[in-house]
Scaffold this active site. Structure first.
Site: not given
Length: 343
Positions: A16-17, A42, A136, A170, A242, A246, A258
């Site tokens: 996730h970037l 996403n 997922h 994951h 993964d 945050h 999460a």
């Protein structure tokens, strides 16, 4: 024990970037040590079209100071059609990402009915065009059983679309290992946190929101089974971090975002884990060779990273223009680090 280790073409098959200032701040932690990574779609506005994916890729590359190949993916919605999939394939995009609606961060526009007529039709087209379907895989049930409860859906897709390569993203439940061994077209990715931690690390010494993720960390038996799959470089499993940043404020609020931000420590931490189990000779296969084979990768930058066995303190936080992010293993010492020439 060797004091240095060379890894060729490290691959992160689940990353996730984010976007905007967050993207700029965290990208170097992945682009510098990794040769390529599968970038998750996403975002706040999900990447549902080829044009969006290519624009996002250009943005990522414009911020890179080293050779790095973002492997783009398309967010699967019931409205995805054959023409769009053909455009994606012609543009070099061959990964679809399926999120059950509401299952995790940024999945609000995900799929509600996994096996409805529209979704099955997309699977059929994806199989015909040679896409990889990354899922997922979680139900809406009890948090510790969600992956297990989703396994019949994986089995149904694998049975009915035998030429469609499917990835359990994951993987967190030891029972998923039995399924990937049963179906030739079913594969998985494994994270650093699922092979090194369990539910005790979230709740055992008081609530640790920085270890809260989806799918949940599970039992010690699950952790140990997944760890063995990684240490043995299971032929159907590749590494996917993964890593999901945050802000500290989002992790500490009432909802508790999460996601675990592991990107700053991935290669040193993996070297530490594999070295402690006398399995360093399998790390190259786990971190690179399996991904190249399982995702049928052909074109990516050639990169060699040297790790050295030197004490490596992990900072208490990563500063960004938006605020602090707490990395995995914050304020602890790793026993390996990336050699200065690579940093």
């Amino acid at each position: 024990m060797p004091q240095t280790l060379q890894l060729t073409n490290p691959m992160d098959m689940h990353l996730h970037l984010r976007e905007g200032e967050m993207l700029s701040a965290i990208l170097p932690f992945s682009a510098n040590p990794f040769s390529a990574a599968v970038v998750m779609p996403n975002l706040k506005t999900p990447i549902t079209t080829t044009a969006q994916a290519l624009a996002y890729k250009r943005q990522i590359l414009s911020l890179c100071s080293t050779s790095f190949e973002p492997l783009m993916s398309i967010f699967l919605t019931p409205d995805l059609d054959k023409q769009e999939l053909i455009r994606a394939k012609e543009a070099g995009i061959h990964i679809l990402k399926l999120y059950p609606k509401g299952s995790t961060t940024g999945s609000e526009k995900g799929v509600k009915e996994m096996l409805c007529e529209k979704t099955l039709h997309i699977f059929e087209i994806a199989q015909e065009l040679g896409f990889i379907l990354s899922i997922h895989g979680e139900s809406n049930g009890f948090c510790m059983e969600r992956e297990y409860e989703f396994l019949p859906i994986f089995a149904h897709i694998a049975q009915h679309f035998p030429r469609l390569r499917i990835i359990i993203e994951h993987m967190s439940d030891r029972r998923s290992l039995e399924l990937i061994e049963k179906y030739p077209n079913l594969y998985a990715t494994l994270t650093l946190h699922h092979i090194t931690m369990n539910l005790d690390d979230v709740l055992g010494g008081g609530i640790n929101p920085h270890h809260f993720c989806k799918p949940m960390l599970k039992t010690k038996k699950d952790q140990q089974a997944l760890l063995q799959a990684a240490l043995n470089a299971h032929p159907k499993v590749s590494f996917g971090s993964d890593s999901a940043p945050h802000l500290e404020s989002a992790k500490l609020n009432s909802k508790g975002a999460a996601g675990i931000f592991s990107a700053p420590i991935l290669l040193p931490a993996l070297a530490e884990v594999f070295a402690s189990h006398n399995a360093l000779d399998c790390l190259q296969t786990f971190i690179s060779n399996r991904a190249i084979a399982n995702y049928k990768l052909k074109h990516f930058p050639i990169k060699t990273i040297t790790l050295e066995r030197v004490e490596n303190p992990v900072p208490p936080y990563i500063n960004t223009p938006l605020g602090h992010i707490i990395p995995l293993r914050a304020q602890t010492n790793l026993s390996w680090r990336i050699k200065e020439e690579n940093r």
